[in-house]
Design an enzyme around this catalytic site. Structure first.
Site, PDB file in Angstrom:
ATOM      1  N   HIS A 135       0.797  -1.225  -0.149  1.00 51.24           N
ATOM      2  CA  HIS A 135      -0.062   0.082   0.126  1.00 51.24           C
ATOM      3  C   HIS A 135       0.722   1.264   0.048  1.00 51.24           C
ATOM      4  O   HIS A 135       1.943   1.176   0.325  1.00 51.24           O
ATOM      5  CB  HIS A 135      -0.892   0.011   1.169  1.00 51.24           C
ATOM      6  CG  HIS A 135      -0.266   0.041   2.645  1.00 51.24           C
ATOM      7  ND1 HIS A 135       0.606  -0.816   3.158  1.00 51.24           N
ATOM      8  CD2 HIS A 135       0.217   1.365   3.055  1.00 51.24           C
ATOM      9  CE1 HIS A 135       1.362  -0.298   4.304  1.00 51.24           C
ATOM     10  NE2 HIS A 135       1.101   0.952   4.501  1.00 51.24           N
ATOM     11  N   HIS A 170       5.794   6.259  -0.697  1.00 54.74           N
ATOM     12  CA  HIS A 170       6.734   4.985  -0.816  1.00 54.74           C
ATOM     13  C   HIS A 170       5.740   3.909  -0.594  1.00 54.74           C
ATOM     14  O   HIS A 170       4.609   3.741  -0.055  1.00 54.74           O
ATOM     15  CB  HIS A 170       7.601   5.009   0.075  1.00 54.74           C
ATOM     16  CG  HIS A 170       7.435   4.782   1.518  1.00 54.74           C
ATOM     17  ND1 HIS A 170       6.878   5.819   2.133  1.00 54.74           N
ATOM     18  CD2 HIS A 170       7.279   3.634   2.340  1.00 54.74           C
ATOM     19  CE1 HIS A 170       6.527   5.377   3.440  1.00 54.74           C
ATOM     20  NE2 HIS A 170       6.672   4.100   3.602  1.00 54.74           N
TER      21      HIS A 170
END
Length: 179
Positions: free
Chosen positions: A47, A131
């Site tokens: 995610h 990220h």
């Protein structure tokens, strides 16, 4: 002695989920790196965190969801390039990150941060660095890759996730494009 039982809490964060076909492609690319360092993050946990809330009282979750539902969304599906492999030494993680974060993503994160201010989760919000974490406990240089990362995380919604015993579960989600 107090008779009060501590209020139950959940570890929560807002994130963009990674679609299943993309998780698979990223996991295959990661295994081709043949890194012997660190612990691979399970592909089902891939995610992109928007905002980490930490330990939240269960009683507050409904209010948090109400506040999140009022956040001004980009009005377009997000497309975040994950085109840079990086090691964050202090955190000990190997990550995929965008060379350039899309402005719509940054605006969404800022709107979420503002919406969560009344709850007082964090006095000093950390600088947002988009990220996707590939490995934890990573203590090595950035691995060489035969093929550079060229992934695009596409999201048409954002979600509030609970982290429980190494598993992530979406508790609620909101569209990025109003109906």
């Amino acid at each position: 002695m107090s008779d009060e039982t501590p209020e139950p809490v959940k570890r929560l964060f807002f994130a963009l989920n990674c679609p299943p076909e993309q998780r698979k492609a990223i996991a295959q690319w990661r295994s081709a790196l043949q890194s012997r360092n660190g612990r691979p993050v399970p592909a089902e946990n891939f995610h992109l965190t928007l905002l980490f809330l930490g330990a939240v009282g269960v009683a507050q979750i409904a209010e948090i969801c109400t506040a999140a539902a009022k956040v001004r969304v980009p009005g377009v599906a997000l497309r975040v390039a994950l085109d840079r492999l990086d090691v964050w030494r202090r955190a000990g993680v190997l990550v995929l990150a965008p060379e350039q974060a899309p402005p719509e993503l940054l605006r969404l994160v800022y709107a979420l941060e503002q919406a969560m201010l009344p709850f007082g989760f964090e006095e000093t919000p950390k600088e947002f660095r988009p990220h996707l974490t590939l490995m934890r406990d990573y203590r090595a240089p950035v691995p060489e890759s035969a093929t550079p990362p060229g992934f695009f995380l596409r999201a048409d919604r954002f979600a509030l996730f609970e982290s429980h015993k190494g598993r992530y579960r979406a508790l609620a989600e909101w569209p990025l494009v109003p109906a």
